[in-house]
Motif scaffolding. Structure first.
Motif, short mmCIF file in Angstrom:
data_model
loop_
_atom_site.label_atom_id
_atom_site.label_comp_id
_atom_site.label_asym_id
_atom_site.label_seq_id
_atom_site.Cartn_x
_atom_site.Cartn_y
_atom_site.Cartn_z
N UNK A 33 0.82 -1.20 0.00
CA UNK A 33 0.00 0.00 0.00
C UNK A 33 0.86 1.26 0.00
N UNK A 34 1.98 1.24 0.73
CA UNK A 34 2.88 2.40 0.78
C UNK A 34 3.47 2.65 -0.60
N UNK A 35 3.91 1.62 -1.29
CA UNK A 35 4.47 1.77 -2.64
C UNK A 35 3.42 2.39 -3.57
N UNK A 36 2.19 1.91 -3.49
CA UNK A 36 1.12 2.42 -4.33
C UNK A 36 0.88 3.90 -4.09
N UNK A 37 0.86 4.32 -2.83
CA UNK A 37 0.60 5.73 -2.55
C UNK A 37 1.77 6.62 -2.98
N UNK A 38 3.00 6.11 -2.87
CA UNK A 38 4.16 6.90 -3.31
C UNK A 38 4.15 7.11 -4.82
N UNK A 39 3.72 6.10 -5.55
CA UNK A 39 3.60 6.23 -7.01
C UNK A 39 2.58 7.30 -7.37
N UNK A 68 -3.25 4.58 1.31
CA UNK A 68 -2.38 5.19 2.33
C UNK A 68 -3.03 5.13 3.70
N UNK A 69 -4.31 5.41 3.73
CA UNK A 69 -5.02 5.43 5.01
C UNK A 69 -5.15 4.03 5.59
N UNK A 70 -5.37 3.04 4.73
CA UNK A 70 -5.41 1.65 5.20
C UNK A 70 -4.05 1.24 5.74
N UNK A 71 -2.97 1.64 5.02
CA UNK A 71 -1.61 1.32 5.48
C UNK A 71 -1.36 1.94 6.85
N UNK A 72 -1.75 3.20 7.01
CA UNK A 72 -1.59 3.87 8.30
C UNK A 72 -2.45 3.19 9.36
N UNK A 73 -3.65 2.79 8.95
CA UNK A 73 -4.54 2.11 9.89
C UNK A 73 -3.95 0.81 10.40
N UNK A 74 -3.34 0.04 9.49
CA UNK A 74 -2.70 -1.21 9.88
C UNK A 74 -1.55 -0.96 10.85
#
Length: 450
Positions: free
Chosen positions: A151-157, A287-293
């Motif tokens: 998820x982090x890679x996806x949001x950075x892209x 990004x929000x799901x990644x932060x949530x996890x």
């Protein structure tokens, strides 16, 4: 059950990924309207100010995590270097930001989904999201880390895509009409007090580098944690600054936004049209799901350490699931708290988060001084004085400046939270007649060669 421990499964970049996931790089677009209004149009300067404060504090975290390679972060450091009672109060204050951040993520998910599906009741999105994040965190820390990294890679892209589109729009005359401008950093209407107020708002975006220390007992190699902390701060800070710069260059003021509490959906629309808005929302959702996890996992481990130490009921909070080796009860409890995201506003919750975070940051800096200067007399050389006294004092002082600019609501709510914790402390210690908890970090005095 008593011998079950957390599983060591996290490498350097997995921990950095969890830190960045916790920080939610796309939060710069969510809070852009709030911060731009507070700072009178210098969002990247607010992030630069907050980054400076965080760097000094991050260095202190790096020192303390080597001495106390235990989950618990500021709570553990204060407890072991100053006082168990003070440590509890710092941990209690830190709980305020740790336990509210998962709720912030659920709240942001609610805003995103309602913007796309306005006819669907908001509570459905909150319940679905919280249930999924809670289940993954109970199941496996390794699975949490792997999904977080994707998820982090996806949001950075997608942030990179935003920057490319922003450059095109600026070259076409939108906003400042130029790619290189000093207006997002300084102009005639900039006031230092406003910048500092903005910095107190964005400092909650940096919460994540300190959460890295929560994974101390799940790191494959504990020696990587100081590097992980600094990498998380630098990478996260660079993303916030660059994204904030281009957003401010595109939108010198917020008069064009219909909703200033969360400007991300409109930024995506104005920069790339409806198609990019949907993709941008998808990235922000990721990004929000990644932060949530990550945030859900971190607060569960703080509760675990406080339970293991006996300052919270050990049977519940100190429990580790024998099969999954995760603090399952804590994960579920945080899930229930996150359900409260059905109602409040983003600005209100973020202000409360900052109260707990700044207390934690202040006491981590003071813990360095207490441990190295007072306990181990590391003040006999210029290098030691600079490293163990001057640097943490600067960190604590800069954090204090942000303290002085906290919103009144955050101060009042935070003080009430501390009072509740103090009453609980009095009850547990029978008015300080007995010690708070029973855990001590036995090997700490051996690690003084930093």
């Amino acid at each position: 059950m008593g011998n079950t421990t957390l599983k060591r499964s996290l490498g350097l970049w997995a921990i950095v990924g969890l830190g960045l996931g916790y920080m939610t790089p796309t939060i710069v677009f969510d809070t852009f309207g709030i911060v731009s209004e507070e700072t009178n149009g210098v969002v990247p300067l607010a992030y630069l100010t907050a980054l400076l404060v965080m760097l000094f504090t991050a260095i202190s975290y790096g020192k303390m995590v080597q001495v106390f390679p235990s989950a618990g972060s500021a709570y553990t450091y204060t407890r072991e270097t100053m006082s168990p009672h003070l440590g509890f109060l710092v941990g209690w204050a830190a709980l305020l930001d740790y336990i509210l951040l998962p709720m912030v993520n659920a709240l942001i998910i609610r805003i995103y989904m309602v913007s796309v599906f306005p006819d669907v009741p908001a509570w459905i999105w909150v319940v679905t999201y919280v249930a999924a994040v809670t289940a993954i965190n109970v199941w496996s820390m390794g699975k949490t880390s792997n999904l977080n990294s994707l998820l982090v890679v996806f949001e950075l892209v997608l942030i990179a895509a935003f920057i490319v589109l922003a450059i095109l729009k600026l070259s076409q005359g939108m906003g400042q009409g130029t790619i290189f401008t000093t207006e997002p950093l300084f102009h005639s209407n900039v006031q230092l007090s406003a910048v500092l107020t903005g910095a107190t708002v964005v400092c909650f975006s940096f919460i994540g580098f300190d959460a890295v220390t929560m994974y101390a007992e799940e790191a494959v190699d504990q020696k990587t944690l100081p590097r992980a902390i600094m990498l998380t701060v630098f990478i996260g800070g660079a993303i916030f600054f660059v994204a904030g710069y281009f957003a401010q260059a595109l939108f010198p003021d917020i008069s064009g936004f219909k909703v200033t509490d969360d400007t991300l959906p409109e930024i995506g629309l104005y920069v790339g049209g409806q198609f990019f808005q949907l993709i941008f929302l998808a990235g922000a959702f990721a990004a929000t799901v990644a932060s949530g996890l990550a945030s859900h996992a971190s607060v569960s481990r703080l509760l675990y350490v406080m339970g293991r130490n006996g300052v919270l009921p050990k049977r519940i909070f100190g429990y580790v699931h024998p099969k999954y080796r995760t603090p399952a009860f804590n994960v579920i409890l945080v899930g229930f708290v996150s359900l409260l995201a059905i109602a409040p506003s983003l600005e209100l919750i973020s202000s409360f988060i900052n109260f707990g975070a700044l207390i934690a940051f202040t006491f981590v800096n003071l813990s360095v001084i207490s441990y190295f200067v007072f306990r181990h007399k590391r003040y006999k050389t210029g290098k030691d004085i600079f490293s163990f006294l001057v640097m943490p004092l600067l960190g604590a002082g800069l954090t204090g400046i942000l303290w002085a600019n906290l919103q009144a609501d955050a101060l009042i709510g935070g003080i009430i939270w501390i009072i509740v914790g103090f009453v609980y402390l009095l009850f547990q210690t029978k008015f300080f007649k007995i010690k708070m908890g029973d855990f001590a970090f036995e090997d700490a005095d051996r690690n003084t060669s930093l």
